[in-house]
Design an enzyme around this catalytic site. Structure first.
Site, mmCIF file in Angstrom:
data_model
loop_
_atom_site.group_PDB
_atom_site.id
_atom_site.type_symbol
_atom_site.label_atom_id
_atom_site.label_comp_id
_atom_site.label_asym_id
_atom_site.label_seq_id
_atom_site.Cartn_x
_atom_site.Cartn_y
_atom_site.Cartn_z
ATOM 1 N N ASP A 180 -6.691 0.762 0.501
ATOM 2 C CA ASP A 180 -5.256 0.860 0.259
ATOM 3 C C ASP A 180 -4.576 0.180 1.450
ATOM 4 O O ASP A 180 -4.603 0.697 2.564
ATOM 5 C CB ASP A 180 -4.844 2.330 0.139
ATOM 6 C CG ASP A 180 -3.382 2.503 -0.245
ATOM 7 O OD1 ASP A 180 -2.567 1.631 0.117
ATOM 8 O OD2 ASP A 180 -3.043 3.506 -0.887
ATOM 9 N N LYS A 205 6.668 -0.255 -2.247
ATOM 10 C CA LYS A 205 7.100 -0.097 -0.875
ATOM 11 C C LYS A 205 7.700 -1.417 -0.359
ATOM 12 O O LYS A 205 8.811 -1.739 -0.702
ATOM 13 C CB LYS A 205 5.929 0.381 -0.011
ATOM 14 C CG LYS A 205 5.229 1.637 -0.598
ATOM 15 C CD LYS A 205 6.086 2.891 -0.480
ATOM 16 C CE LYS A 205 5.609 4.071 -1.334
ATOM 17 N NZ LYS A 205 4.222 4.460 -1.208
HETATM 18 C C1 PLP Z 1 3.418 5.142 -2.139
HETATM 19 C C2 PLP Z 1 1.984 4.884 -1.919
HETATM 20 C C3 PLP Z 1 1.118 4.730 -2.995
HETATM 21 C C4 PLP Z 1 1.541 4.907 -4.420
HETATM 22 O O1 PLP Z 1 2.533 4.039 -4.836
HETATM 23 P P1 PLP Z 1 3.521 4.417 -6.042
HETATM 24 O O2 PLP Z 1 4.080 3.116 -6.438
HETATM 25 O O3 PLP Z 1 4.505 5.388 -5.480
HETATM 26 O O4 PLP Z 1 2.665 5.039 -7.113
HETATM 27 C C5 PLP Z 1 -0.200 4.438 -2.712
HETATM 28 N N1 PLP Z 1 -0.646 4.334 -1.454
HETATM 29 C C6 PLP Z 1 0.152 4.481 -0.399
HETATM 30 C C7 PLP Z 1 -0.409 4.326 0.968
HETATM 31 C C8 PLP Z 1 1.492 4.767 -0.597
HETATM 32 O O5 PLP Z 1 2.283 4.938 0.462
#
Ligand code: PLP
Length: 389
Positions: A180, A205
């Site tokens: 991630d 984000k």
């Molecule tokens: C927000 C986030 C997600 C998930 O993203 P969404 O679009 O809100 O489902 C996954 N990994 C990390 C590190 C995040 O901050």
């Protein structure tokens, strides 16, 4: 076509756009599409035309996918309706019943919920590991370990994983590596050069960057692209064209925004580190951070997200501090232009590591406001904290 360029800020501006093919207009058009018409029975049978069905690919999805794959340094990208859907789709694409997955203990909490609820139900064995063990993840590998799942830095607590060491151990044991990479965005970390096979972005984000759309990206290397592409298709994943458009617009300014988020984040972290009310600041770009050297080696920058731990104080004092903020909103999704703060306590959702801090954890997102206004607001927050019984 765009000129061949190698520098990232230029690629952010040029990739996935083709004005000549769109009557000269700078931005790609937004295709709202389900049905794609075929010119003949022969074409229906052969399915050889480039676009076959709205869910599959449109010029709109394609333009963002090309840009993200290029900037993140992978082979190709698929889009999902959220970052969490990018995580679940990649894992469901590669895991089979009877497989074992090793997950960093500090991953994004909904990823953990998915592993515990869905993967376990499907007969996949889920185990968590301390993200700081690096190459020692080898000792946890089993013959059926299919995936080593990583995230750096860790969600909320910002532990820096040694991704190259972890990836080398995973590959030696026959497993693939998923990362991630949302914190750094495609701009500040190239996961493929660190040995990662599949990279996840919550484009919600920093790529969208304005807190107004949900979107995820799965980027794979050439080896894992066929299985990711097939899983994405079989699971029926696709993202909405208007949300993709917001991400296309966002990605063009990613470099300027992220550099400012970084500057404001480091300035706030340093300011907090000097405060008597603060026990520790958790920001990998600060030399005081235990993972600072790994961050310097593997990342090209820092985003605006970091945490601090306050010295233990009575709960009402924390409420007085946070409830009175006007520039720091309280909310979970980050990466927009605005500053945020949320209290956190990782103890209920950690099993392979122990969180020993008594003081309140606060996660900050440094937005694009003037840094002096942000510092003033924090100073006033500490005044409220200190004035409360
Ligand atoms: C927000 C986030 C997600 C998930 O993203 P969404 O679009 O809100 O489902 C996954 N990994 C990390 C590190 C995040 O901050």
């Amino acid at each position: 076509m765009t000129k061949k360029t190698t520098r990232q800020a230029t690629r952010l501006v040029t990739k996935g756009r083709d004005p000549e093919a769109n009557h000269g207009f700078v931005n790609p058009p937004v295709f709202h599409a389900s049905t794609v018409l075929y010119p003949s029975v022969e074409a229906v049978k052969a399915r050889t035309q480039k676009y076959v069905y709205g869910r599959r690919t449109t010029p709109t999805t394609e333009s963002l996918e090309l840009a993200v794959a290029d900037i993140e340094g992978g082979y190709a990208t698929r889009l999902t309706p959220s970052g969490l859907a990018a995580i679940t789709t990649s894992l469901l694409s590669v895991l089979n019943a009877g497989d074992h997955i090793l997950v960093a203990d500090t991953v994004y909490r909904p990823c953990r919920n998915f592993c515990d609820a869905v993967l376990s139900r499907l007969g996949i064995e889920v185990a968590y590991y301390d993200p700081l063990i690096g190459a020692d993840v080898a000792a946890l590998m089993k013959p059926n370990t299919r995936v080593v799942y990583t995230e750096a830095p860790g969600s909320q607590t910002f532990e820096m994983q040694d991704i190259p060491a972890t990836a080398a151990a995973a590959h030696a044991g026959g497993a693939m590596v998923v990362m991630d990479n949302t914190w750094a965005s495609p701009l500040f970390c190239d996961p493929f050069s660190l040995g990662v096979d599949v990279s996840i972005q919550a484009a919600t984000k920093y790529i969208v960057g304005h807190s107004d759309a949900m979107l995820g990206c799965i980027t794979a290397n050439e080896e894992y692209w066929p299985v990711i592409k097939k899983g994405h298709e079989d699971l029926g994943q696709c993202a909405g064209p208007d949300d993709i458009y917001l991400a296309q617009r966002g990605i063009r300014t990613l470099a300027v925004r992220l550099n400012q988020h970084m500057a404001n984040g480091i300035a706030l972290a340093q300011w907090l580190e000097a405060r008597p009310e603060v026990e520790r600041v958790l920001h990998p770009a600060l030399p005081s951070h235990p993972g600072h050297d790994i961050w310097k080696r593997d990342f090209k920058g820092a985003s605006g997200l970091f945490s601090c731990i306050l010295k233990p104080v009575a709960e009402p004092r924390i409420h007085a501090m946070l409830d009175g903020f006007t520039l720091f909103g309280m909310g979970f999704s980050w990466g927009g232009y605005e500053s945020l703060v949320v209290p956190f306590d990782p103890r209920p959702y950690r099993t392979a590591t122990q969180w020993s801090h008594e003081g309140q954890g606060l996660r900050f997102h440094a937005g694009l406001e003037d840094i002096e206004d942000l510092k003033d607001e924090l100073a006033e927050g500490f005044e409220r904290l200190n004035a409360t019984a």
